[in-house]
Design a protein around this motif. Structure first.
Motif, PDB file in Angstrom:
ATOM      1  N   GLU A 286      15.033  -6.574  -9.059  1.00  0.00           N
ATOM      2  CA  GLU A 286      14.687  -5.500  -9.415  1.00  0.00           C
ATOM      3  C   GLU A 286      14.195  -5.401 -10.694  1.00  0.00           C
ATOM      4  OE1 GLU A 286      17.641  -2.230  -8.934  1.00  0.00           O
ATOM      5  OE2 GLU A 286      18.520  -3.445  -7.098  1.00  0.00           O
ATOM      6  N   PHE A 287      13.109  -4.586 -10.922  1.00  0.00           N
ATOM      7  CA  PHE A 287      12.236  -4.551 -12.167  1.00  0.00           C
ATOM      8  C   PHE A 287      12.355  -2.795 -12.750  1.00  0.00           C
ATOM      9  CE2 PHE A 287      10.693  -7.894  -9.554  1.00  0.00           C
ATOM     10  CZ  PHE A 287      10.164  -9.130 -10.710  1.00  0.00           C
ATOM     11  N   GLY A 288      11.932  -2.962 -13.982  1.00  0.00           N
ATOM     12  CA  GLY A 288      12.419  -1.733 -14.782  1.00  0.00           C
ATOM     13  C   GLY A 288      11.053  -1.767 -15.722  1.00  0.00           C
ATOM     14  N   LYS A 289      10.854  -0.556 -16.313  1.00  0.00           N
ATOM     15  CA  LYS A 289       9.822  -0.222 -17.223  1.00  0.00           C
ATOM     16  C   LYS A 289      10.492   0.222 -18.451  1.00  0.00           C
ATOM     17  CE  LYS A 289       6.369   2.043 -15.127  1.00  0.00           C
ATOM     18  NZ  LYS A 289       5.437   2.910 -14.707  1.00  0.00           N
ATOM     19  N   THR A 290      10.077  -0.386 -19.632  1.00  0.00           N
ATOM     20  CA  THR A 290      10.787  -0.274 -20.918  1.00  0.00           C
ATOM     21  C   THR A 290      10.016   1.119 -21.490  1.00  0.00           C
ATOM     22  OG1 THR A 290       9.153  -1.189 -22.044  1.00  0.00           O
ATOM     23  CG2 THR A 290      11.113  -2.560 -21.388  1.00  0.00           C
ATOM     24  N   LYS A 291      10.398   1.680 -22.688  1.00  0.00           N
ATOM     25  CA  LYS A 291       9.819   3.094 -22.853  1.00  0.00           C
ATOM     26  C   LYS A 291       8.265   2.727 -23.509  1.00  0.00           C
ATOM     27  CE  LYS A 291      11.510   3.424 -27.833  1.00  0.00           C
ATOM     28  NZ  LYS A 291      12.228   2.547 -28.180  1.00  0.00           N
ATOM     29  N   ASP A 292       8.250   1.452 -23.796  1.00  0.00           N
ATOM     30  CA  ASP A 292       6.657   1.169 -23.941  1.00  0.00           C
ATOM     31  C   ASP A 292       5.741   0.888 -22.674  1.00  0.00           C
ATOM     32  OD1 ASP A 292       7.615   1.237 -26.698  1.00  0.00           O
ATOM     33  OD2 ASP A 292       8.163  -0.876 -26.621  1.00  0.00           O
TER      34      ASP A 292
ATOM     35  N   ASP B 225       0.823  -1.148  -0.029  1.00  0.00           N
ATOM     36  CA  ASP B 225      -0.053   0.059  -0.120  1.00  0.00           C
ATOM     37  C   ASP B 225       0.666   1.276  -0.034  1.00  0.00           C
ATOM     38  OD1 ASP B 225      -2.465  -1.448  -0.201  1.00  0.00           O
ATOM     39  OD2 ASP B 225      -2.792  -1.210   2.111  1.00  0.00           O
ATOM     40  N   GLN B 226       2.030   1.281   0.726  1.00  0.00           N
ATOM     41  CA  GLN B 226       2.705   2.415   0.845  1.00  0.00           C
ATOM     42  C   GLN B 226       3.483   2.714  -0.658  1.00  0.00           C
ATOM     43  OE1 GLN B 226       5.504   1.292   3.912  1.00  0.00           O
ATOM     44  NE2 GLN B 226       4.444   2.594   5.427  1.00  0.00           N
ATOM     45  N   ALA B 227       3.945   1.494  -1.328  1.00  0.00           N
ATOM     46  CA  ALA B 227       4.407   1.419  -2.585  1.00  0.00           C
ATOM     47  C   ALA B 227       3.452   2.255  -3.606  1.00  0.00           C
ATOM     48  CB  ALA B 227       5.034   0.078  -3.208  1.00  0.00           C
ATOM     49  N   ILE B 228       2.184   1.833  -3.533  1.00  0.00           N
ATOM     50  CA  ILE B 228       1.157   2.376  -4.301  1.00  0.00           C
ATOM     51  C   ILE B 228       0.829   3.881  -4.043  1.00  0.00           C
ATOM     52  CG2 ILE B 228      -1.132   2.201  -5.078  1.00  0.00           C
ATOM     53  CD1 ILE B 228      -0.515  -1.006  -4.355  1.00  0.00           C
ATOM     54  N   SER B 229       0.629   4.111  -2.795  1.00  0.00           N
ATOM     55  CA  SER B 229       0.185   5.434  -2.441  1.00  0.00           C
ATOM     56  C   SER B 229       1.222   6.551  -2.765  1.00  0.00           C
ATOM     57  CB  SER B 229       0.184   5.694  -0.804  1.00  0.00           C
ATOM     58  OG  SER B 229      -1.033   5.060  -0.458  1.00  0.00           O
ATOM     59  N   PHE B 230       2.469   6.142  -2.467  1.00  0.00           N
ATOM     60  CA  PHE B 230       3.687   7.234  -2.906  1.00  0.00           C
ATOM     61  C   PHE B 230       4.207   6.935  -4.191  1.00  0.00           C
ATOM     62  CE2 PHE B 230       4.185   6.463   1.977  1.00  0.00           C
ATOM     63  CZ  PHE B 230       4.077   7.917   2.064  1.00  0.00           C
ATOM     64  N   GLY B 231       3.385   6.255  -4.978  1.00  0.00           N
ATOM     65  CA  GLY B 231       3.794   6.231  -6.668  1.00  0.00           C
ATOM     66  C   GLY B 231       4.732   5.411  -7.004  1.00  0.00           C
ATOM     67  N   TRP B 232       5.455   4.536  -6.219  1.00  0.00           N
ATOM     68  CA  TRP B 232       6.685   3.858  -6.563  1.00  0.00           C
ATOM     69  C   TRP B 232       6.352   2.814  -7.507  1.00  0.00           C
ATOM     70  CZ3 TRP B 232       7.363   3.898  -0.900  1.00  0.00           C
ATOM     71  CH2 TRP B 232       8.111   5.122  -0.160  1.00  0.00           C
ATOM     72  N   ALA B 233       5.177   2.368  -7.464  1.00  0.00           N
ATOM     73  CA  ALA B 233       4.623   1.243  -8.419  1.00  0.00           C
ATOM     74  C   ALA B 233       3.085   1.556  -8.591  1.00  0.00           C
ATOM     75  CB  ALA B 233       5.256   0.065  -8.156  1.00  0.00           C
TER      76      ALA B 233
ATOM     77  N   GLU C  55      -1.049  -0.357  -8.720  1.00  0.00           N
ATOM     78  CA  GLU C  55      -1.394  -1.303  -8.069  1.00  0.00           C
ATOM     79  C   GLU C  55      -1.127  -2.589  -8.936  1.00  0.00           C
ATOM     80  OE1 GLU C  55      -5.416  -0.700  -6.493  1.00  0.00           O
ATOM     81  OE2 GLU C  55      -5.614  -2.755  -5.945  1.00  0.00           O
ATOM     82  N   GLU C  56      -1.393  -2.250 -10.268  1.00  0.00           N
ATOM     83  CA  GLU C  56      -1.410  -3.468 -11.238  1.00  0.00           C
ATOM     84  C   GLU C  56       0.246  -3.774 -11.359  1.00  0.00           C
ATOM     85  OE1 GLU C  56      -2.840  -0.345 -12.011  1.00  0.00           O
ATOM     86  OE2 GLU C  56      -4.706  -1.189 -11.635  1.00  0.00           O
ATOM     87  N   GLU C  57       0.996  -2.702 -11.306  1.00  0.00           N
ATOM     88  CA  GLU C  57       2.461  -3.219 -11.370  1.00  0.00           C
ATOM     89  C   GLU C  57       3.122  -4.019 -10.112  1.00  0.00           C
ATOM     90  OE1 GLU C  57       3.751   0.851 -14.112  1.00  0.00           O
ATOM     91  OE2 GLU C  57       4.139   0.707 -11.905  1.00  0.00           O
ATOM     92  N   ILE C  58       2.324  -3.578  -8.874  1.00  0.00           N
ATOM     93  CA  ILE C  58       2.954  -4.418  -7.958  1.00  0.00           C
ATOM     94  C   ILE C  58       2.264  -5.818  -7.920  1.00  0.00           C
ATOM     95  CG2 ILE C  58       2.212  -4.989  -5.572  1.00  0.00           C
ATOM     96  CD1 ILE C  58       4.170  -2.727  -5.704  1.00  0.00           C
ATOM     97  N   GLN C  59       1.072  -5.979  -8.592  1.00  0.00           N
ATOM     98  CA  GLN C  59       0.543  -7.228  -8.571  1.00  0.00           C
ATOM     99  C   GLN C  59       1.525  -8.115  -9.777  1.00  0.00           C
ATOM    100  OE1 GLN C  59      -1.800  -8.273  -6.477  1.00  0.00           O
ATOM    101  NE2 GLN C  59      -1.102 -10.242  -7.269  1.00  0.00           N
ATOM    102  N   LYS C  60       1.731  -7.772 -11.120  1.00  0.00           N
ATOM    103  CA  LYS C  60       2.486  -8.036 -11.926  1.00  0.00           C
ATOM    104  C   LYS C  60       4.066  -8.624 -11.395  1.00  0.00           C
ATOM    105  CE  LYS C  60       3.455  -8.582 -16.528  1.00  0.00           C
ATOM    106  NZ  LYS C  60       4.465  -7.792 -17.642  1.00  0.00           N
TER     107      LYS C  60
END
Ligand code: TMP
Ligand code: ASP
Length: 239
Positions: A179-185, A135-143, A145-150
């Motif tokens: 660690e995970f990252g997001k591509t430009k897509d 919940d902290q990760a989602i609230s502070f925008g670090w990831a 909800e969908e990203e956390i689940q993924k």
């Protein structure tokens, strides 16, 4: 191919730009640190071992449906990786209790965790990478909800695949950090390294530690343990 100045230098790796804006050059250093770099040494050959081990594992995972940043090995200590925006969370998966969870919760070492436990830590050296809730990760925008689940699903999939890889080699996968990252897509992919720096490996018969805990706990023969991991993986053959 690469520019001279790293665009990033961490405790164990350097990143350089290449002529391709979507590709970076990742160089593994011989530095070994623990406890947020309070303890530090240099070990000739460690970078090359982690480069080989991580390349092997990331290729193994890619071929089994886990998208990740690995492109190809360039030489002993360097590999090409896809450029991603790193999600500022360290994702730890635990199969057996040891390390920080025992200190934090007062639980004994060696308890089997079934189902495995997934934990999130904020990537922030100044704060000592504190544990955070989803919940902290989602609230502070670090990831999101969908990203956390993924990320959780991918972390558990990686755990199962790594257990399948290491069990026949006589190695128990105790825990590890991803660690995970997001591509430009906007695609979430696995990034960083998977090596004895970031995993706990126990010899299944003797219980010997075959990872960075040898350095953290002054057990000696650190490089030999990393070599043993590579010896068993490479004896298994190409992935
Ligand atoms: P921990 O028990 O110290 O929390 O470590 C859990 C796992 O995460 C262990 O396999 C080592 C790995 N790890 C890292 O890769 N980087 C770190 O900064 C820390 C603290 C742990
Ligand atoms: N990676 C952290 C450090 O370099 C902590 C650890 O792995 O023990 O200090």
């Amino acid at each position: 191919m690469e520019k001279l100045e790293p665009i990033y230098e961490g405790k164990a790796k350097k990143l350089f730009e290449t002529d391709d804006p979507d590709i970076l050059l990742l160089e593994y250093k011989n530095t070994l640190t623990a406890f947020n770099a309070l303890k530090k040494t240099t070990m000739e050959g460690k970078g090359a071992l982690n480069n080989k081990i991580s390349s092997y594992i990331l290729q193994y995972l890619a071929s089994r449906g886990v998208p990740n940043h690995f492109v190809k090995m360039v030489d002993e200590v360097r590999q090409l990786v896809r450029k991603v925006e790193i999600i500022p969370l360290e994702v730890v998966v635990r199969n057996i209790t040891t390390g920080s969870i025992c200190k934090r919760l007062g639980v004994p070492e060696g308890i089997n965790l079934n189902p495995p436990l997934v934990e999130f830590y904020l990537k922030n050296d100044e704060l000592g990478d504190p544990i955070v809730t989803e919940d902290q990760a989602i609230s502070f925008g670090w990831a999101s909800e969908e990203e956390i689940q993924k990320i959780k699903n991918m972390a558990l999939q990686v755990n199962q695949l790594l257990k399948d890889l290491f069990k026949p080699l006589g190695i128990t996968l105790v825990d590890f950090k991803l660690e995970f990252g997001k591509t430009k897509d906007g695609e979430i992919i696995l990034a960083d390294e998977i090596s004895p720096d970031t995993c706990r490996f126990w010899d299944s018969s003797s219980g010997d530690r075959l990872d960075k805990d040898r350095f953290r706990k002054d057990l000696g023969n650190v490089l030999e343990a990393y070599q043993e991991i590579w010896r068993r993986l490479s004896a298994k053959g190409e992935e």
